[in-house]
Scaffold this motif. Structure first.
Motif, PDB file in Angstrom:
ATOM      1  N   PHE A   1      25.285 -96.631  -3.508  1.00 38.95           N
ATOM      2  CA  PHE A   1      25.560 -95.236  -3.888  1.00 38.95           C
ATOM      3  C   PHE A   1      27.052 -94.918  -3.743  1.00 38.95           C
ATOM      4  CE2 PHE A   1      26.034 -90.731  -2.879  1.00 38.95           C
ATOM      5  CZ  PHE A   1      25.357 -90.152  -3.935  1.00 38.95           C
ATOM      6  N   TYR A   2      27.640 -95.284  -2.600  1.00 36.34           N
ATOM      7  CA  TYR A   2      29.035 -94.900  -2.361  1.00 36.34           C
ATOM      8  C   TYR A   2      30.015 -95.805  -3.116  1.00 36.34           C
ATOM      9  CZ  TYR A   2      27.179 -91.507   0.802  1.00 36.34           C
ATOM     10  OH  TYR A   2      26.473 -90.431   1.306  1.00 36.34           O
ATOM     11  N   ALA A   3      29.660 -97.084  -3.263  1.00 38.11           N
ATOM     12  CA  ALA A   3      30.517 -97.954  -4.089  1.00 38.11           C
ATOM     13  C   ALA A   3      30.536 -97.418  -5.523  1.00 38.11           C
ATOM     14  CB  ALA A   3      30.001 -99.395  -4.059  1.00 38.11           C
ATOM     15  N   ASP A   4      29.387 -96.969  -6.019  1.00 35.49           N
ATOM     16  CA  ASP A   4      29.333 -96.435  -7.392  1.00 35.49           C
ATOM     17  C   ASP A   4      30.232 -95.206  -7.541  1.00 35.49           C
ATOM     18  OD1 ASP A   4      27.621 -98.404  -8.232  1.00 35.49           O
ATOM     19  OD2 ASP A   4      25.818 -97.156  -8.221  1.00 35.49           O
ATOM     20  N   ARG A   5      30.281 -94.390  -6.496  1.00 39.21           N
ATOM     21  CA  ARG A   5      31.162 -93.208  -6.579  1.00 39.21           C
ATOM     22  C   ARG A   5      32.620 -93.635  -6.687  1.00 39.21           C
ATOM     23  NH1 ARG A   5      30.241 -88.532  -2.416  1.00 39.21           N
ATOM     24  NH2 ARG A   5      32.093 -87.837  -3.547  1.00 39.21           N
ATOM     25  N   ILE A   6      32.998 -94.643  -5.917  1.00 33.11           N
ATOM     26  CA  ILE A   6      34.409 -95.083  -5.974  1.00 33.11           C
ATOM     27  C   ILE A   6      34.692 -95.766  -7.315  1.00 33.11           C
ATOM     28  CG2 ILE A   6      36.194 -96.457  -4.816  1.00 33.11           C
ATOM     29  CD1 ILE A   6      34.412 -96.258  -2.258  1.00 33.11           C
ATOM     30  N   ILE A   7      33.705 -96.516  -7.802  1.00 31.78           N
ATOM     31  CA  ILE A   7      33.882 -97.185  -9.104  1.00 31.78           C
ATOM     32  C   ILE A   7      34.178 -96.142 -10.184  1.00 31.78           C
ATOM     33  CG2 ILE A   7      32.629 -98.440 -10.921  1.00 31.78           C
ATOM     34  CD1 ILE A   7      31.212 -99.957  -8.508  1.00 31.78           C
ATOM     35  N   ARG A   8      33.431 -95.025 -10.183  1.00 32.23           N
ATOM     36  CA  ARG A   8      33.677 -93.964 -11.169  1.00 32.23           C
ATOM     37  C   ARG A   8      35.119 -93.457 -11.074  1.00 32.23           C
ATOM     38  NH1 ARG A   8      29.591 -90.815 -13.907  1.00 32.23           N
ATOM     39  NH2 ARG A   8      31.227 -89.303 -14.221  1.00 32.23           N
ATOM     40  N   MET A   9      35.597 -93.307  -9.847  1.00 30.78           N
ATOM     41  CA  MET A   9      36.967 -92.800  -9.668  1.00 30.78           C
ATOM     42  C   MET A   9      37.985 -93.779 -10.240  1.00 30.78           C
ATOM     43  SD  MET A   9      36.385 -91.519  -5.766  1.00 30.78           S
ATOM     44  CE  MET A   9      37.803 -90.522  -5.396  1.00 30.78           C
ATOM     45  N   VAL A  10      37.745 -95.085 -10.016  1.00 28.77           N
ATOM     46  CA  VAL A  10      38.694 -96.097 -10.510  1.00 28.77           C
ATOM     47  C   VAL A  10      38.648 -96.156 -12.040  1.00 28.77           C
ATOM     48  CG1 VAL A  10      39.257 -98.560 -10.501  1.00 28.77           C
ATOM     49  CG2 VAL A  10      38.606 -97.446  -8.381  1.00 28.77           C
ATOM     50  N   VAL A  11      37.437 -96.065 -12.595  1.00 27.28           N
ATOM     51  CA  VAL A  11      37.327 -96.100 -14.065  1.00 27.28           C
ATOM     52  C   VAL A  11      38.063 -94.900 -14.663  1.00 27.28           C
ATOM     53  CG1 VAL A  11      35.730 -95.919 -16.010  1.00 27.28           C
ATOM     54  CG2 VAL A  11      35.183 -97.436 -14.100  1.00 27.28           C
ATOM     55  N   GLU A  12      37.836 -93.715 -14.097  1.00 26.63           N
ATOM     56  CA  GLU A  12      38.504 -92.520 -14.633  1.00 26.63           C
ATOM     57  C   GLU A  12      40.022 -92.684 -14.571  1.00 26.63           C
ATOM     58  OE1 GLU A  12      37.149 -90.145 -16.218  1.00 26.63           O
ATOM     59  OE2 GLU A  12      35.108 -89.812 -15.489  1.00 26.63           O
ATOM     60  N   GLU A  13      40.536 -93.258 -13.490  1.00 25.41           N
ATOM     61  CA  GLU A  13      41.991 -93.476 -13.395  1.00 25.41           C
ATOM     62  C   GLU A  13      42.443 -94.483 -14.452  1.00 25.41           C
ATOM     63  OE1 GLU A  13      44.303 -91.936 -11.871  1.00 25.41           O
ATOM     64  OE2 GLU A  13      45.959 -93.317 -12.263  1.00 25.41           O
ATOM     65  N   GLY A  14      41.643 -95.544 -14.645  1.00 24.70           N
ATOM     66  CA  GLY A  14      42.002 -96.548 -15.648  1.00 24.70           C
ATOM     67  C   GLY A  14      42.142 -95.931 -17.040  1.00 24.70           C
ATOM     68  N   LEU A  15      41.265 -94.967 -17.352  1.00 20.78           N
ATOM     69  CA  LEU A  15      41.294 -94.360 -18.687  1.00 20.78           C
ATOM     70  C   LEU A  15      42.602 -93.601 -18.928  1.00 20.78           C
ATOM     71  CD1 LEU A  15      37.585 -93.123 -18.934  1.00 20.78           C
ATOM     72  CD2 LEU A  15      38.577 -95.227 -19.840  1.00 20.78           C
ATOM     73  N   ASN A  16      43.276 -93.226 -17.840  1.00 19.81           N
ATOM     74  CA  ASN A  16      44.575 -92.544 -17.996  1.00 19.81           C
ATOM     75  C   ASN A  16      45.630 -93.439 -18.629  1.00 19.81           C
ATOM     76  OD1 ASN A  16      43.885 -90.060 -16.911  1.00 19.81           O
ATOM     77  ND2 ASN A  16      44.250 -90.753 -14.814  1.00 19.81           N
ATOM     78  N   TYR A  17      45.396 -94.745 -18.649  1.00 20.11           N
ATOM     79  CA  TYR A  17      46.398 -95.682 -19.192  1.00 20.11           C
ATOM     80  C   TYR A  17      46.140 -96.028 -20.651  1.00 20.11           C
ATOM     81  CZ  TYR A  17      48.274 -95.830 -14.613  1.00 20.11           C
ATOM     82  OH  TYR A  17      48.862 -95.442 -13.442  1.00 20.11           O
ATOM     83  N   LEU A  18      45.138 -95.401 -21.251  1.00 18.52           N
ATOM     84  CA  LEU A  18      44.879 -95.644 -22.672  1.00 18.52           C
ATOM     85  C   LEU A  18      45.757 -94.717 -23.506  1.00 18.52           C
ATOM     86  CD1 LEU A  18      40.997 -95.901 -22.530  1.00 18.52           C
ATOM     87  CD2 LEU A  18      42.655 -97.767 -22.784  1.00 18.52           C
ATOM     88  N   PRO A  19      46.136 -95.177 -24.704  1.00 23.35           N
ATOM     89  CA  PRO A  19      46.991 -94.317 -25.531  1.00 23.35           C
ATOM     90  C   PRO A  19      46.221 -93.115 -26.076  1.00 23.35           C
ATOM     91  CG  PRO A  19      46.390 -96.325 -26.698  1.00 23.35           C
ATOM     92  CD  PRO A  19      45.821 -96.454 -25.319  1.00 23.35           C
ATOM     93  N   THR A  20      46.940 -92.057 -26.349  1.00 22.74           N
ATOM     94  CA  THR A  20      46.321 -90.847 -26.899  1.00 22.74           C
ATOM     95  C   THR A  20      47.132 -90.357 -28.100  1.00 22.74           C
ATOM     96  OG1 THR A  20      47.606 -89.545 -25.327  1.00 22.74           O
ATOM     97  CG2 THR A  20      45.328 -90.000 -24.725  1.00 22.74           C
ATOM     98  N   LEU A  21      46.488 -89.560 -28.910  1.00 19.98           N
ATOM     99  CA  LEU A  21      47.153 -88.894 -30.036  1.00 19.98           C
ATOM    100  C   LEU A  21      46.961 -87.394 -29.881  1.00 19.98           C
ATOM    101  CD1 LEU A  21      46.080 -90.927 -33.198  1.00 19.98           C
ATOM    102  CD2 LEU A  21      48.359 -90.815 -32.169  1.00 19.98           C
ATOM    103  N   GLU A  22      47.876 -86.631 -30.461  1.00 22.35           N
ATOM    104  CA  GLU A  22      47.719 -85.178 -30.401  1.00 22.35           C
ATOM    105  C   GLU A  22      46.535 -84.762 -31.265  1.00 22.35           C
ATOM    106  OE1 GLU A  22      51.451 -83.432 -31.398  1.00 22.35           O
ATOM    107  OE2 GLU A  22      52.382 -84.182 -29.563  1.00 22.35           O
ATOM    108  N   LYS A  23      45.788 -83.770 -30.781  1.00 20.46           N
ATOM    109  CA  LYS A  23      44.663 -83.260 -31.578  1.00 20.46           C
ATOM    110  C   LYS A  23      44.516 -81.763 -31.304  1.00 20.46           C
ATOM    111  CE  LYS A  23      39.799 -83.572 -32.510  1.00 20.46           C
ATOM    112  NZ  LYS A  23      38.675 -84.397 -32.748  1.00 20.46           N
ATOM    113  N   THR A  24      44.399 -80.993 -32.376  1.00 22.68           N
ATOM    114  CA  THR A  24      44.223 -79.542 -32.225  1.00 22.68           C
ATOM    115  C   THR A  24      42.785 -79.185 -32.598  1.00 22.68           C
ATOM    116  OG1 THR A  24      46.547 -79.191 -32.755  1.00 22.68           O
ATOM    117  CG2 THR A  24      45.084 -77.289 -32.978  1.00 22.68           C
ATOM    118  N   VAL A  25      42.149 -78.381 -31.743  1.00 18.44           N
ATOM    119  CA  VAL A  25      40.787 -77.922 -32.040  1.00 18.44           C
ATOM    120  C   VAL A  25      40.758 -76.399 -31.987  1.00 18.44           C
ATOM    121  CG1 VAL A  25      39.588 -79.985 -31.182  1.00 18.44           C
ATOM    122  CG2 VAL A  25      40.132 -78.131 -29.591  1.00 18.44           C
TER     123      VAL A  25
END
Ligand code: URA
Length: 232
Positions: A54-78
Motif C-alpha cells: 500500500f505505502y510503496a504504491d503511494r510513493i510510486i505514484r509520486m515518482v511517476v507524477e514527478e517523471g511526467l514533469n519531464y515530458l515535453p508540452t505544447l501550448e493549448k487553449t481551452v
C-alpha cells in the motif's frame, strides 16, 4: 519534548539525505515529512506485506507524477465553463513504460493509474553466474519504442548494473538516451554516479537517495529486497 503518549508533530520538512550532492541528470522528490513518513513505513522490517504494498504504491505514484514533469508540452487553449479562455498546456509526444523484472513490475500499476492504456514493455536482466555480471535474458518492447519517450521502471538503484544494461537494450532498439526517464524509489549515490558517467542524458528520478551500499550491494539503510517484500 512531547509528553508520554503525545504524538510528535512534524512541521519542518525531513532533512535526512540533504547533504548528498546529486549528479546533474538526477532529480529527487521534495524531501517532505510526508514522503519521509511513507518511506519510514516501507523501510521498517516490521511492516507487513500488505502495508508494504500500500505505502510503496503511494510513493510510486509520486515518482511517476514527478517523471511526467519531464515530458515535453505544447501550448493549448481551452474554453472553460465560465465562457472564458484558459491558455494551458497539453502533453506532446507518445510514451511507454518499460519495467526491469522482477521488481520493476511493481511500478506498472502506478504508471497505468497516471497514464491510462499506456503500453508497457519488459526487460529481464539477471546476474550471469560465470561472469558475475548482469546479463540480458529477455526483452519485450513496444514495436515503435524508438518513437516514444520511455519511462524505465525499477524501484531500487543500487550499483546501476541492471539499469545500465536496460538502457543499452533500449538504445539498441533506437531509443534516444535523452528520451529515457528512469524512475526509482531509493537510489544509492554510487548508482547515480554510474548512470551519469555512462548516460548523462538519461534523466533519473528518485524518491530518496540513501547513504550507500553494503558488501552485498544492498542499499543502506535501504529497505531490503524490494521484490521479495512486494511479491513474496
Ligand atoms: N535491490 C533491492 O531490492 N534492494 C537493494 O537494496 C538493492 C537492490
Amino acid at each position: 519534548m512531547p509528553s508520554a503518549g503525545e504524538a510528535t508533530k512534524s512541521v519542518a520538512p525531513a532533512t535526512a539525505g540533504q547533504g548528498i550532492v546529486l549528479p546533474p541528470n538526477a532529480t529527487r522528490l521534495a524531501q517532505t515529512a510526508q514522503l519521509n513518513a511513507l518511506l519510514t513505513i516501507i523501510r521498517s522490517s516490521a511492516t507487513s506485506r500488505s502495508d508494504f504494498i500500500f505505502y510503496a504504491d503511494r510513493i510510486i505514484r509520486m515518482v511517476v507524477e514527478e517523471g511526467l514533469n519531464y515530458l515535453p508540452t505544447l501550448e493549448k487553449t481551452v474554453q472553460t465553463s465560465t465562457g472564458g479562455a484558459y491558455d494551458g498546456l497539453k502533453f506532446e509526444g507518445r510514451i511507454c513504460g518499460v519495467s526491469i523484472l522482477r521488481a520493476g513490475e511493481a511500478m506498472e500499476s502506478g504508471l497505468r493509474e497516471c497514464c491510462r492504456s499506456v503500453r508497457i514493455g519488459k526487460i529481464l536482466i539477471q546476474r550471469d553466474e560465470e561472469t558475475a555480471k548482469p546479463k540480458l535474458f529477455y526483452a519485450k518492447l513496444p514495436q515503435d519504442v524508438a518513437k516514444r519517450w520511455v519511462l524505465l521502471l525499477d524501484p531500487m538503484l543500487a550499483t546501476g548494473g541492471s539499469v545500465l544494461q536496460a538502457i543499452e537494450v533500449l538504445i539498441s532498439h533506437g531509443v534516444e538516451a535523452s528520451r529515457i526517464l528512469f524512475l526509482n524509489l531509493v537510489a544509492s549515490p554510487e548508482g547515480l554516479a554510474n548512470v551519469y558517467a555512462r548516460y548523462p542524458e538519461v534523466r533519473v528520478i528518485s524518491a530518496w537517495v540513501d547513504e550507500g551500499l553494503d558488501e552485498r550491494n544492498y542499499i543502506v539503510p535501504g529497505l531490503g529486497d524490494f521484490g521479495d517484500r512486494y511479491f513474496c
